[in-house]
Design an enzyme around this catalytic site. Structure first.
Site, PDB file in Angstrom:
ATOM      1  N   GLU A 141     -12.728  40.728 -30.173  1.00  0.00           N
ATOM      2  CA  GLU A 141     -12.046  41.943 -30.337  1.00  0.00           C
ATOM      3  C   GLU A 141     -13.322  42.982 -30.787  1.00  0.00           C
ATOM      4  O   GLU A 141     -13.408  44.146 -30.186  1.00  0.00           O
ATOM      5  CB  GLU A 141     -11.093  42.251 -31.424  1.00  0.00           C
ATOM      6  N   GLU A 178       0.853  40.808 -34.610  1.00  0.00           N
ATOM      7  CA  GLU A 178       0.689  42.003 -33.718  1.00  0.00           C
ATOM      8  C   GLU A 178       1.440  41.695 -32.274  1.00  0.00           C
ATOM      9  O   GLU A 178       2.731  41.795 -32.104  1.00  0.00           O
ATOM     10  CB  GLU A 178      -0.620  42.502 -33.459  1.00  0.00           C
TER      11      GLU A 178
END
Length: 902
Positions: free
Chosen positions: A751, A476
């Site tokens: 996260e 990402e």
């Protein structure tokens, strides 16, 4: 008499060179320990020569005595600046009695190449070109030249479509990593300026550059290579002044030569492969034999904008030794696998010193965690190979491998191949990140909270890699707008982020669509540009929230001025697309804004309506835009956007609020946003708070909100007389909670609340980063509420940027903790643009004792736990309050953190 001003800065940087700001802003700190002192005037002089300042001659600028208390963001207003111009400057301040200080030490700033015609260099490249999924060897480029005498000064102006490293006369000549960073290479590239005087000498010299793919033609996100172009290119200009004043210039042109280097391929996401048998020797040294080297390709002139780098570069920030001996595992063909633990989750690379026979192939793999079997857990890396290869040269006495053009997010590294642990002489983790000055400190007597603050800071190091990254370990690594706006306030306490966000906000406005909508990431990789529309509520709003926060924390009006039109276009676009003012009304648009990503849901709780989230943030951003318009006195826009905010608020209430103050969906996120963004009327607030509390307590004091609502949850509770519940949530150690990851040995933020649990193991690898900044938004509450150091809520410009602070510690109350107060000490310190603030409180012997330090020229409102308030000015102050029913014994603090290999 006041001391001389100190900590001189230009555009937030100390003695920068190569800037392209025509009106650079100057700042300083006052050095005056006398209580209640203020600056009543200043005097700046600037000159072409440092020697002139000794005689107090400012041939470029002499302000004379300026009656002003300002010490930061003072725009240069002297003679027009020209390219390559060094400006020496110093300042003196006048105190409350009008007495002048001594002059400060001399500082300087230096311009870069201000005009396009100043660039005489041409873009050059090589024929080496991979494919969409096929990497290619990294070329080495060199240029030899003769200097007839010693060098007075030399500046290297350089950039690349790709990434580069520089050697001069056989040694590395720059101290930055992966320049020039990432911008939208279809629009602009940033160049760097280096003082390379000390590397040059009379006679033959060689300028050498390694040229990697980087963000230009390497893999971006989960997509293929070559998104901006098919091969990297270099632009460099070496401007030299000889000892007798003669100018010399050497540029990238047809006289440069190239050869394949030992780096077989290098990719920021997937890793690097080096065959040390193909090393070129000291190829950037004079006298090197260039037989077999080829002439470079000179490219057609490009119209891409060339901007100076005005933000801190990537640098090596720290080096970490492994914790203990490596785990030994069997590999293929009887080889060993050695798994090293650095003891901390980092972003960077490793440096390995080893001895092995020529041709020995080693593989290095990286992971944030190991699984229950002690093996690398790589599923959460998704498509990122995260692998380096090294073929040994068999150098007598050992050799060193350190990747040049890649980054990994990891705590554990596995080395496999026909090698033993004894042959690995040393392994060091090399931490790489944007070189931001640390400004904030937080401490308390809870070991877990102290570790949590450390985790927030370490996550910021890994997340700020030229842009605010999401997922620095997986495939990402994009500049996430949502994470940026959520974290920006805490980030601005931890580190000096003004220049960093100044750069990224240009990336964000470059990524803004023609209709004003803002994508979910910036820069936007070309492979995503066709499919990325409006980023939606809580993400796209970064275009308003981030510059406003930088202004509030640093007093940077220019960042508001430069992005005001982009902010207006963004808000106007939402108003146009959604005439009913319900953002992302399903009848109007199929694409929905971000939901409360990774919030926890069960049969009693559906996901928060994206329409509610989008509309709440629409109202909030419109309100901020009105305030932004008011900073320079733009009354018409202030009234327009304040009116829009009120109309959006009314639309929100019609759609989502019941007559008794309940929220549609009844989720924690819904209540938190409605309360924090002031979307409820006064008579509805109590009911909404009660509903939120019922939900939390009905789950056993358990949160379910995530990135969208969690940043504001503790603020909402503590601001609505439920400080007790805020502390219960803060100190909770079971999942889901902020401290659960800490008890599991985390050194960065996760996260997800449940990235790993003892019962379920690892969460869904599709979104499971163990180094993710969003949860770091909690830092704002730790600093501003627990420790009590915050901005003055008054929005008057003269009170901005901590010129006036609010000091209001809110320790846990004895009546809420009958078994003993869990936190009895906390402190915070902040190096603001005006000076250093310190707050320190403790509870002892039934008394609350508060000590504060206010820097010169600043003031604060101090509010004690009993509600008593004091107006204080510069200096040291102490306050004491008798507390009722305070027990002397604190709740035992969990002092041992479970260090699991996961």
């Amino acid at each position: 008499m006041p001391g001389a001003p100190k900590r001189l800065r230009c555009e937030y940087l100390e003695n920068p060179i190569g800037i392209d700001e025509l009106l650079p802003r100057l700042s300083w700190w006052l050095d005056d320990e006398r209580p209640a002192e203020i600056q009543t005037a200043y005097h700046i002089i600037a000159s072409r020569r440092a020697e002139s300042l000794e005689d107090e001659v400012g041939d470029l600028w002499d302000t004379g005595r300026v009656e002003s208390s300002a010490t930061c963001q003072i725009p240069y207003a002297g003679r027009p600046l020209t390219s390559r111009q060094r400006v020496w400057w110093k300042v003196r301040a006048f105190d409350s009695d009008g007495i002048g200080s001594a002059w400060s030490r001399v500082g300087y700033f230096e311009t870069g190449l201000l005009e396009r015609d100043d660039w005489r260099a041409r873009w050059i490249s090589t024929p080496l070109m991979g494919g969409k999924r096929t990497p290619v060897q990294v070329p080495a480029l060199r240029r030899a030249f003769e200097l007839p005498q010693a060098v007075e000064s030399a500046r290297l102006y350089i950039t690349a479509l790709g990434v580069y490293d520089v050697e001069i006369n056989g040694v590395r000549a720059i101290d930055v990593e992966l320049p020039p960073g990432w911008t939208d290479f279809n629009r602009r590239v940033r160049y760097q300026s280096f003082d390379v005087t000390r590397f040059l000498r009379q006679g033959e010299n060689v300028l050498g550059v390694l040229l990697g793919d980087g963000w230009y033609c390497g893999a971006l996100g989960a997509h293929d290579r070559q998104q901006y172009g098919d091969k990297p290119a270099l632009l460099a200009q070496l401007d030299i002044v000889l000892a007798d004043g003669t100018p010399q210039r050497y540029c990238t042109d047809e006289l440069w030569k190239w050869q394949r280097s030992a780096i077989l391929y290098s990719d920021l996401i997937h890793g690097e492969s080096v065959d040390a048998r193909q090393q070129l020797g000291v190829w950037s040294a004079p006298g090197y034999d260039v037989a077999g080297w080829s002439v470079v390709d000179v490219l057609p002139r490009s119209e891409i904008a060339l901007n100076a780098t005005m933000s801190p570069p990537l640098r090596v920030l720290e080096r970490l030794d492994p914790v203990g001996a490596p785990l030994r595992r069997k590999g293929e063909a009887g080889n060993q696998r050695l798994i090293y633990d650095l003891g901390r989750n980092i972003v960077g690379r490793v440096r390995v010193k080893l001895s092995a026979p020529r041709g020995t192939l080693l593989q290095l793999r990286y992971a944030e965690r190991v699984d229950e079997h002690g093996e690398l857990y790589t599923a959460s890396l998704r498509g990122a190979a995260a692998r380096d290869l090294y073929t040994c040269a068999g150098t007598p006495g050992g050799e060193v491998f350190e990747p040049r053009f890649t980054l990994h997010g990891f705590q554990h590294v596995e080395i496999s191949g026909p090698i033993s642990a004894q042959q690995i002489e040393a392994l060091v983790g090399v931490v790489v990140g944007s070189a931001l000055t640390e400004t904030g400190e937080f401490q308390c007597d809870s070991t877990l909270l102290h570790q949590l603050q450390s985790n927030i800071q370490w996550t910021q190091r890994g997340a700020f890699i030229d842009i605010p990254l999401t997922g620095p370990q997986r495939d990402e690594r994009l500049g996430g707008t949502g994470q940026a706006q959520v974290f920006v306030r805490s980030a601005a306490f931890n580190m000096d982020v003004a220049a960093f966000f100044g750069k990224w906000l240009v990336d964000l406005t470059d990524a803004q669509h023609a209709d004003g909508s803002v994508p979910v990431v910036a820069p936007v990789p070309p492979a995503l540009q066709a499919g990325v529309g409006d980023g939606g509520g809580a993400c796209a709003d970064a275009i308003v929230i981030c510059p406003w926060t930088v202004y509030r924390c640093c007093g940077d009006r220019r960042i508001l001025e430069r992005h005001f039109d982009a902010m207006k276009a963004y808000i106007d676009n939402i108003e146009t697309r959604f005439p009913q003012l319900i953002r992302s009304d399903r009848a109007a648009e199929a694409t929905q804004p971000l939901d409360d990503a990774l919030a926890l849901h069960d049969v009693r709780s559906d996901a928060t309506s994206p329409d509610l989230i989008g509309t709440a943030f629409f109202c909030y951003s419109a309100k901020l835009l009105a305030r932004i318009a008011g900073v320079p006195g733009n009354v018409s826009d202030l009234e327009r956007y304040e009116g829009l905010a009120q109309r959006v608020r009314a639309a929100f209430r019609r759609r989502f609020v019941t007559p008794d103050g309940r929220l549609v969906g009844e989720t924690q996120t819904a209540y938190v946003l409605a309360l924090y963004f002031a979307l409820l009327d006064a008579q509805e607030i109590d009911q909404a708070v009660a509903a939120l509390v019922r939900d939390l307590e009905g789950r056993g004091v358990q949160l379910t909100t995530s990135m969208v609502g969690a940043p504001y949850l503790l603020h909402v509770l503590s601001n609505n007389d439920r400080l007790d519940l805020a502390y219960q949530l803060l100190l909770k150690t079971s999942a889901p909670s902020w401290l659960y990851a800490v008890t599991q040995g985390a050194t960065t933020l996760w996260e997800r609340w449940d990235s790993w649990t003892e019962t379920a193991g690892f969460a869904d690898p599709a979104r499971n980063s163990f180094n993710h900044a969003a949860a770091g938004a909690l830092g704002e509450w730790l600093y501003g509420t627990l420790a009590g150091l915050d901005l003055d809520p008054d929005l008057a410009p003269a009170r901005n940027a901590y010129r006036r602070a609010r000091i209001q510690p809110r320790p846990p109350r004895a009546e809420d903790f009958p078994n003993g107060i869990p936190i009895r000490f906390a402190s915070a310190a902040l190096d603001s643009v005006h000076g250093r603030f310190e707050v320190n409180w403790e509870i002892t012997g039934g008394r609350f004792v508060l000590r504060v330090l206010i820097p010169p020229n600043c003031s604060a409102k101090v509010i004690l736990p009993d509600g008593e308030s004091h107006e204080v000015v510069a200096g040291r102050h102490q306050f004491s309050v008798v507390l009722d029913a305070v027990m002397d014994e604190a709740i035992p603090v969990l002092s041992e953190i479970t260090h699991l290999a996961r």
